[in-house]
Design an enzyme around this catalytic site. Structure first.
Site, PDB file in Angstrom:
ATOM      1  N   HIS A  35       0.836  -1.202   0.000  1.00  0.00           N
ATOM      2  CA  HIS A  35       0.000   0.000   0.000  1.00  0.00           C
ATOM      3  C   HIS A  35       0.868   1.248   0.000  1.00  0.00           C
ATOM      4  CE1 HIS A  35       0.583   1.435   4.201  1.00  0.00           C
ATOM      5  NE2 HIS A  35       0.817   0.167   4.452  1.00  0.00           N
ATOM      6  N   CYS A  36       0.292   2.360  -0.486  1.00  0.00           N
ATOM      7  CA  CYS A  36       0.956   3.657  -0.432  1.00  0.00           C
ATOM      8  C   CYS A  36       0.165   4.506   0.563  1.00  0.00           C
ATOM      9  CB  CYS A  36       1.017   4.304  -1.811  1.00  0.00           C
ATOM     10  SG  CYS A  36      -0.607   4.636  -2.526  1.00  0.00           S
ATOM     11  N   ALA A  37       0.237   5.820   0.434  1.00  0.00           N
ATOM     12  CA  ALA A  37      -0.423   6.694   1.405  1.00  0.00           C
ATOM     13  C   ALA A  37      -1.942   6.624   1.319  1.00  0.00           C
ATOM     14  CB  ALA A  37       0.032   8.133   1.196  1.00  0.00           C
TER      15      ALA A  37
ATOM     16  N   ARG B 219      -3.678   4.220  -1.271  1.00  0.00           N
ATOM     17  CA  ARG B 219      -4.224   3.115  -2.052  1.00  0.00           C
ATOM     18  C   ARG B 219      -3.662   1.753  -1.660  1.00  0.00           C
ATOM     19  NH1 ARG B 219      -1.786   5.370  -6.995  1.00  0.00           N
ATOM     20  NH2 ARG B 219      -0.975   6.871  -5.513  1.00  0.00           N
TER      21      ARG B 219
END
Length: 458
Positions: free
Chosen positions: A25-27, A29
């Protein structure tokens, strides 16, 4: 929301556990690599509690949950699927395998240059502070603070090959510290530093019949990329044949020696030639058809974002800063991003669906801060016409900033945060950037409002 329950509903909609290769995951999504992308049921996924949009991009199926939520969802997702936390390297390899060669190349450049962004941004901000101190004469021109800030602001560009060396070696599968050594060799004090020395002529050495120019590569991009790529290949090749008992002694020694010779004799000059050629072509286009180029690239940049190829632009921008000290491409990209936010804002005011409003407003403001994927995939591209409206706004905004010669001193920031790296080049530069910002925003808003869009019934 019940994160565990959302995950239990999500996994079958992704084709089941057996269809999930890896995830991270990113910030904002959840990023998942699937064996078969066609098995993902996007419409059903978007109806899940907390989901603000879902889309397939750059070899990953991405689900927007938002800041502060996505990490909790991923923890539940990892537990439910048996994926390990922190498997970024394996995930990146899985992503690359699903990409076409062009997208894979862009992803590689992105992985190299994105980690360097904080250093470049910090230097840009220091340049801005230094410029303000000189302009408003807060202290004497020869004050110690001016001297120190000048050192601080230029350091990142002087040692850029070392920073790239570390990051590139990680990406190419080599030892990052050997990558740093290669960057150090190419910026060694014994070599003429071209950074700020104008037309100074380097000395030459004759070795094996070759004349080697003793010129450094401070602030360059392509030479060190090529050198570290060669170094990683040599290192990995040696590790296959050198016995483990003497690997620690032999492999680093032979790798650095061979790569050092090849880099100074062949790779460095070729890399400089390529870099100078790219800069010359860009400058020619900018000087002669800049307005048209701004119109074109401002309009199609968001379409390029969909493919993921835009990540490779960081390398070009870094090369521009290294060569001429400014980045005139980033303002164009920024106008395209701002326009996506303007189109998303129009969708927010025009839509009657509560779910769409819930997604459109925060994702539009996210675009104004430089993060466009939520509004592109969660709103504008979903309804199509808002995406077209955003392209119109990006085109006009891009044309304006190019016509007014707006530039930045770094890369990595767009939208409102970009004000910090535009201001070092003067108040007029900042003013025209702000005007371009509002041209892109308002045009995209009006175009989207006039074009309209067909809402889903559900």
């Amino acid at each position: 929301m019940n994160h565990q329950e959302v995950v239990k509903q999500l996994i079958p909609l992704l084709g089941g556990r057996e269809n999930i290769v890896s995830g991270t995951h990113c910030a904002t999504r959840l990023r998942i690599v699937l064996k078969d992308d066609q098995l993902a049921q996007t419409k059903e996924i978007e109806q899940l509690d907390g989901v603000k949009g879902a889309f397939l991009s750059s070899g990953q199926y991405q689900i927007i949950f938002g800041t502060g939520v996505v990490n909790k969802v991923y923890a539940a997702f990892a537990e439910e699927t048996g994926l390990k936390e922190g498997n970024q390297e394996d995930h990146q390899e899985a992503v690359k395998k699903k990409m076409n060669p062009i997208a894979r190349f862009a992803k590689t450049l992105s992985n190299i240059f994105v980690p360097i962004i904080p250093a470049i941004v910090a230097s840009g901000l220091l340049m801005g502070l230094l410029g303000m101190m000189r302009t408003f004469e807060w202290v004497a021109p020869d004050h110690a603070l001016i001297v120190l800030l000048d050192m601080f602001s230029s350091a990142a560009f002087i040692i850029l090959p070392i920073l790239i060396g570390v990051s590139a070696a990680k990406e190419f599968g080599g030892n990052p510290y050997l990558g740093a050594v290669m960057g150090g060799i190419m910026t060694h004090p014994a070599l003429l530093n071209p950074w700020g020395l104008g037309n100074a002529e380097p000395d030459y050495l004759t070795f094996l019949g070759f004349d080697i120019a003793l010129i450094g590569y401070q602030g360059t991009v392509i030479p060190v990329l090529l050198a570290v790529y060669a170094m990683s290949k040599i290192e990995k090749g040696l590790r296959k044949v050198v016995p483990n008992a003497i690997d620690l002694l032999v492999t680093p020694f032979v790798t650095i020696m061979l790569t050092g010779f090849i880099s100074l004799m062949v790779i460095g000059p070729i890399g400089n030639f390529i870099g100078d050629g790219i800069t010359t072509i860009l400058n020619f286009v900018y000087d002669h058809v800049g307005f048209v180029a701004g119109l074109l690239f401002g309009g199609i940049y968001s379409a390029i974002v969909i493919t993921g190829v835009h990540h490779s632009f960081h390398a070009i921008e870094a090369g521009l800063i290294a060569s001429i000290g400014i980045n005139y491409l980033l303002p164009i990209w920024s106008m395209a991003n701002v326009a996506q936010g303007g189109a998303g804002l129009a969708v927010f005011f025009k839509t009657k669906r509560a779910k769409t409003k819930e997604v459109a407003l925060p994702s539009a403001f996210s675009a104004f801060l430089g993060i466009t994927e939520p509004v592109i995939f969660g709103v504008n591209l979903k309804y199509r016409r808002p995406f077209v409206g955003a392209m119109i706004g990006g085109a006009l905004g891009g044309a304006y900033v190019v016509f007014m010669n707006v530039s930045a001193v770094a890369y990595g920031l767009t939208g409102i945060p970009m004000l910090a790296i535009v201001s070092p080049l003067g108040t007029i530069n900042l003013l025209h950037y702000v005007i371009g910002f509002f041209i892109a925003l308002v045009t995209a808003f009006v175009a989207t409002w006039l074009l309209g869009f067909k809402e889903e019934e559900n």
